[in-house]
Design a protein around this motif. Structure first.
Motif, PDB file in Angstrom:
ATOM      1  N   ALA A 114       0.458  14.608  -0.689  1.00  6.79           N
ATOM      2  CA  ALA A 114      -0.513  15.559  -1.233  1.00  6.79           C
ATOM      3  C   ALA A 114      -1.015  16.512  -0.151  1.00  6.79           C
ATOM      4  CB  ALA A 114      -1.679  14.803  -1.869  1.00  6.79           C
ATOM      5  N   GLU A 115      -1.272  15.987   1.044  1.00  9.82           N
ATOM      6  CA  GLU A 115      -1.770  16.816   2.139  1.00  9.82           C
ATOM      7  C   GLU A 115      -0.692  17.769   2.641  1.00  9.82           C
ATOM      8  OE1 GLU A 115      -3.141  14.016   4.976  1.00  9.82           O
ATOM      9  OE2 GLU A 115      -5.104  13.727   4.002  1.00  9.82           O
ATOM     10  N   ARG A 116       0.579  17.319   2.566  1.00  8.82           N
ATOM     11  CA  ARG A 116       1.680  18.173   3.007  1.00  8.82           C
ATOM     12  C   ARG A 116       1.730  19.471   2.202  1.00  8.82           C
ATOM     13  NH1 ARG A 116       7.483  16.427   1.101  1.00  8.82           N
ATOM     14  NH2 ARG A 116       6.457  17.184  -0.811  1.00  8.82           N
ATOM     15  N   ASP A 117       1.388  19.362   0.910  1.00  8.69           N
ATOM     16  CA  ASP A 117       1.428  20.536   0.040  1.00  8.69           C
ATOM     17  C   ASP A 117       0.093  21.275   0.002  1.00  8.69           C
ATOM     18  OD1 ASP A 117       4.064  20.053  -0.636  1.00  8.69           O
ATOM     19  OD2 ASP A 117       3.527  18.716  -2.272  1.00  8.69           O
ATOM     20  N   ASN A 118      -0.879  20.814   0.807  1.00  5.86           N
ATOM     21  CA  ASN A 118      -2.193  21.464   0.873  1.00  5.86           C
ATOM     22  C   ASN A 118      -2.845  21.610  -0.501  1.00  5.86           C
ATOM     23  OD1 ASN A 118      -2.063  21.931   3.698  1.00  5.86           O
ATOM     24  ND2 ASN A 118      -0.640  23.632   3.311  1.00  5.86           N
ATOM     25  N   GLY A 119      -2.612  20.603  -1.341  1.00  5.15           N
ATOM     26  CA  GLY A 119      -3.186  20.667  -2.689  1.00  5.15           C
ATOM     27  C   GLY A 119      -2.269  21.443  -3.610  1.00  5.15           C
ATOM     28  N   LEU A 120      -1.945  20.903  -4.750  1.00  2.00           N
ATOM     29  CA  LEU A 120      -0.962  21.523  -5.631  1.00  2.00           C
ATOM     30  C   LEU A 120      -1.422  22.876  -6.167  1.00  2.00           C
ATOM     31  CD1 LEU A 120       0.324  18.464  -7.686  1.00  2.00           C
ATOM     32  CD2 LEU A 120       1.236  19.442  -5.590  1.00  2.00           C
TER      33      LEU A 120
ATOM     34  N   GLU B 185      -2.125   6.151 -13.030  1.00  2.00           N
ATOM     35  CA  GLU B 185      -2.399   7.542 -13.399  1.00  2.00           C
ATOM     36  C   GLU B 185      -3.669   8.029 -12.719  1.00  2.00           C
ATOM     37  OE1 GLU B 185      -2.488   8.118 -17.581  1.00  2.00           O
ATOM     38  OE2 GLU B 185      -0.378   7.599 -17.884  1.00  2.00           O
ATOM     39  N   ALA B 186      -4.681   7.174 -12.672  1.00  2.00           N
ATOM     40  CA  ALA B 186      -5.946   7.566 -12.042  1.00  2.00           C
ATOM     41  C   ALA B 186      -5.752   7.850 -10.555  1.00  2.00           C
ATOM     42  CB  ALA B 186      -6.991   6.466 -12.233  1.00  2.00           C
ATOM     43  N   GLU B 187      -4.952   7.013  -9.875  1.00  2.00           N
ATOM     44  CA  GLU B 187      -4.703   7.216  -8.445  1.00  2.00           C
ATOM     45  C   GLU B 187      -3.924   8.507  -8.211  1.00  2.00           C
ATOM     46  OE1 GLU B 187      -4.482   2.618  -6.784  1.00  2.00           O
ATOM     47  OE2 GLU B 187      -2.763   3.462  -7.876  1.00  2.00           O
ATOM     48  N   LEU B 188      -2.986   8.808  -9.094  1.00  2.00           N
ATOM     49  CA  LEU B 188      -2.222  10.045  -8.957  1.00  2.00           C
ATOM     50  C   LEU B 188      -3.108  11.268  -9.195  1.00  2.00           C
ATOM     51  CD1 LEU B 188       1.086   8.992 -10.751  1.00  2.00           C
ATOM     52  CD2 LEU B 188       0.717   9.266  -8.291  1.00  2.00           C
ATOM     53  N   CYS B 189      -3.991  11.173 -10.184  1.00  2.00           N
ATOM     54  CA  CYS B 189      -4.934  12.276 -10.448  1.00  2.00           C
ATOM     55  C   CYS B 189      -5.814  12.547  -9.235  1.00  2.00           C
ATOM     56  CB  CYS B 189      -5.793  11.952 -11.661  1.00  2.00           C
ATOM     57  SG  CYS B 189      -4.913  11.953 -13.240  1.00  2.00           S
ATOM     58  N   ASP B 190      -6.345  11.474  -8.654  1.00  2.00           N
ATOM     59  CA  ASP B 190      -7.223  11.619  -7.490  1.00  2.00           C
ATOM     60  C   ASP B 190      -6.469  12.177  -6.285  1.00  2.00           C
ATOM     61  OD1 ASP B 190      -9.327  10.657  -8.944  1.00  2.00           O
ATOM     62  OD2 ASP B 190      -9.167   8.591  -8.192  1.00  2.00           O
ATOM     63  N   SER B 191      -5.259  11.692  -6.069  1.00  2.00           N
ATOM     64  CA  SER B 191      -4.491  12.107  -4.888  1.00  2.00           C
ATOM     65  C   SER B 191      -4.117  13.582  -4.943  1.00  2.00           C
ATOM     66  CB  SER B 191      -3.227  11.252  -4.757  1.00  2.00           C
ATOM     67  OG  SER B 191      -3.557   9.900  -4.537  1.00  2.00           O
ATOM     68  N   PHE B 192      -3.690  14.049  -6.121  1.00  2.00           N
ATOM     69  CA  PHE B 192      -3.186  15.416  -6.233  1.00  2.00           C
ATOM     70  C   PHE B 192      -4.204  16.394  -6.810  1.00  2.00           C
ATOM     71  CE2 PHE B 192       0.733  12.856  -6.266  1.00  2.00           C
ATOM     72  CZ  PHE B 192       1.405  13.464  -5.212  1.00  2.00           C
ATOM     73  N   GLY B 193      -5.353  15.879  -7.226  1.00  2.00           N
ATOM     74  CA  GLY B 193      -6.377  16.765  -7.753  1.00  2.00           C
ATOM     75  C   GLY B 193      -5.962  17.460  -9.030  1.00  2.00           C
ATOM     76  N   VAL B 194      -5.263  16.735  -9.898  1.00  2.00           N
ATOM     77  CA  VAL B 194      -4.796  17.306 -11.160  1.00  2.00           C
ATOM     78  C   VAL B 194      -5.302  16.450 -12.320  1.00  2.00           C
ATOM     79  CG1 VAL B 194      -2.739  18.350 -10.156  1.00  2.00           C
ATOM     80  CG2 VAL B 194      -2.623  16.017 -11.030  1.00  2.00           C
ATOM     81  N   SER B 195      -5.134  16.974 -13.512  1.00  2.00           N
ATOM     82  CA  SER B 195      -5.607  16.262 -14.698  1.00  2.00           C
ATOM     83  C   SER B 195      -4.643  15.152 -15.099  1.00  2.00           C
ATOM     84  CB  SER B 195      -5.749  17.242 -15.869  1.00  2.00           C
ATOM     85  OG  SER B 195      -4.469  17.679 -16.301  1.00  2.00           O
TER      86      SER B 195
ATOM     87  N   ASN C  88       0.808  -1.201   0.000  1.00  2.00           N
ATOM     88  CA  ASN C  88       0.000   0.000   0.000  1.00  2.00           C
ATOM     89  C   ASN C  88       0.865   1.286   0.000  1.00  2.00           C
ATOM     90  OD1 ASN C  88      -2.093   1.682   0.199  1.00  2.00           O
ATOM     91  ND2 ASN C  88      -2.782   0.968   2.140  1.00  2.00           N
ATOM     92  N   LEU C  89       0.934   1.885  -1.143  1.00  2.00           N
ATOM     93  CA  LEU C  89       1.665   3.147  -1.251  1.00  2.00           C
ATOM     94  C   LEU C  89       0.764   4.364  -1.027  1.00  2.00           C
ATOM     95  CD1 LEU C  89       3.956   2.634  -4.368  1.00  2.00           C
ATOM     96  CD2 LEU C  89       4.576   2.470  -1.965  1.00  2.00           C
ATOM     97  N   MET C  90      -0.532   4.117  -0.995  1.00  2.00           N
ATOM     98  CA  MET C  90      -1.455   5.235  -0.992  1.00  2.00           C
ATOM     99  C   MET C  90      -1.365   6.115   0.266  1.00  2.00           C
ATOM    100  SD  MET C  90      -2.416   4.983  -3.928  1.00  2.00           S
ATOM    101  CE  MET C  90      -3.432   6.441  -3.885  1.00  2.00           C
ATOM    102  N   PRO C  91      -1.139   5.548   1.474  1.00  2.00           N
ATOM    103  CA  PRO C  91      -1.019   6.443   2.638  1.00  2.00           C
ATOM    104  C   PRO C  91       0.120   7.456   2.487  1.00  2.00           C
ATOM    105  CG  PRO C  91      -1.408   4.203   3.367  1.00  2.00           C
ATOM    106  CD  PRO C  91      -1.173   4.128   1.878  1.00  2.00           C
ATOM    107  N   THR C  92       1.263   7.004   1.977  1.00  2.00           N
ATOM    108  CA  THR C  92       2.384   7.932   1.777  1.00  2.00           C
ATOM    109  C   THR C  92       2.041   8.954   0.707  1.00  2.00           C
ATOM    110  OG1 THR C  92       3.964   6.198   2.375  1.00  2.00           O
ATOM    111  CG2 THR C  92       4.829   8.107   1.199  1.00  2.00           C
ATOM    112  N   LEU C  93       1.401   8.494  -0.365  1.00  2.00           N
ATOM    113  CA  LEU C  93       1.025   9.400  -1.444  1.00  2.00           C
ATOM    114  C   LEU C  93       0.032  10.452  -0.932  1.00  2.00           C
ATOM    115  CD1 LEU C  93       1.519   9.782  -4.482  1.00  2.00           C
ATOM    116  CD2 LEU C  93      -0.572   8.468  -4.889  1.00  2.00           C
ATOM    117  N   LYS C  94      -0.926  10.014  -0.128  1.00  3.23           N
ATOM    118  CA  LYS C  94      -1.908  10.940   0.439  1.00  3.23           C
ATOM    119  C   LYS C  94      -1.232  11.951   1.352  1.00  3.23           C
ATOM    120  CE  LYS C  94      -6.202  11.056   3.124  1.00  3.23           C
ATOM    121  NZ  LYS C  94      -7.208  10.242   3.852  1.00  3.23           N
ATOM    122  N   ALA C  95      -0.243  11.470   2.133  1.00  2.00           N
ATOM    123  CA  ALA C  95       0.470  12.368   3.045  1.00  2.00           C
ATOM    124  C   ALA C  95       1.250  13.418   2.262  1.00  2.00           C
ATOM    125  CB  ALA C  95       1.416  11.563   3.936  1.00  2.00           C
TER     126      ALA C  95
END
Length: 269
Positions: A23-29, A64-74, A14-21
């Motif tokens: 994204a949250e660290r940057d308060n949304g790109l 790619e879909a998981e990265l889009c969702d995590s960072f809120g980008v296209s 599970n890489l998603m917790p680190t990825l979420k952290a």
């Protein structure tokens, strides 16, 4: 294609917790105040993910879909970030399977010595194999004749090979051997033999020095097929002439070397 890539490596646990952290660290790109392009920020986050999680070679990255969702980008932003990492050889992508951590590149110093490509790897954990494309007597063209210092009617042995490391093609070599110095070489089985070792053991040839030239090039369709790389991929074109202790030219070759699997290393004295 390398067997490790062909098997489509598994996604790490599970890489998603680190990825979420991240994204949250940057308060949304979009709202973090950075002047960097969005793709550059995603790229930086992925580099941090690889280091933080200590991802192994060939480990699978989030989709790619998981990265889009995590960072809120296209998806366009994510793809640009991934493409930049591919160009820097940090990751590689497989069609329909995702992105993966790229293996570390070897450092090879054979161009700065007389031990040859396979000789340099002899005492490593790597396996070198050779595919013989051609081995026959031919009449050389003017370039080969001049580089080997041949008379007008002297034939040479043409030896074309693809040398692979651990099952992955790394270098395509078109070799011409001075037949006067190595008679009968066209009949010597070379599938599992080092060229320089064969010249030494069979003909008593000791190599003294070599002249070599390098230039940047791109892979032709034929070269790309043999090396299993995309057409137009960056390669290093090599030209070399090797001399024995009597200062006679024994070998001339041109070669195409992949740049995504290893770096060329030189020591200047």
């Amino acid at each position: 294609m390398n067997e490790a890539r062909r098997r489509a490596p598994r996604t790490p646990a599970n890489l998603m917790p680190t990825l979420k952290a991240l994204a949250e660290r940057d308060n949304g790109l979009r709202d973090n105040g950075s002047s960097l392009p969005l793709w550059s920020q995603v790229k930086s986050a992925l580099l941090t993910l690889i280091v933080t999680e200590k991802l192994a070679e060939n480990a699978r990255l989030p989709s790619e879909a998981e990265l889009c969702d995590s960072f809120g980008v296209s998806r366009t932003v994510v793809r640009e970030a991934l493409n930049q990492l591919v160009s820097e050889r940090v990751i590689y992508k497989l069609q329909g399977k995702g992105a993966f951590v790229a293996p570390k590149r070897d450092d090879q110093g054979f161009l700065g010595s007389n031990i040859g490509f396979s000789g340099e790897l002899h005492h490593t954990n790597h396996s070198v194999s050779r595919a013989i494309l051609r081995q026959e007597l031919i009449g050389p063209d003017e370039r080969v004749r001049r580089m080997l210092r041949l008379g007008p009617n002297e034939p040479v042995v043409a030896l074309d090979r693809v040398l692979s490391v651990d099952g992955m093609p790394r270098i395509l070599v078109y070799t011409f051997i001075n037949l006067r110095l190595a008679p009968g070489f066209e009949q010597v089985p070379m599938h599992n033999r080092s060229l320089y070792d064969t010249l030494s053991r069979r003909y008593g040839i000791t190599l003294k020095r070599a002249e070599r030239w390098l230039e940047a090039a791109t892979a032709t369709p034929e070269q790309a097929e043999l090396l299993e790389i995309p057409v137009g991929a960056p390669v290093i074109a090599i030209e070399s002439v090797t001399y024995m202790q009597t200062d006679e030219a024994v070998e001339y070759y041109t070669a195409v070397y992949r740049t995504d699997q290893a770096r060329l290393h030189f020591i200047v004295k």
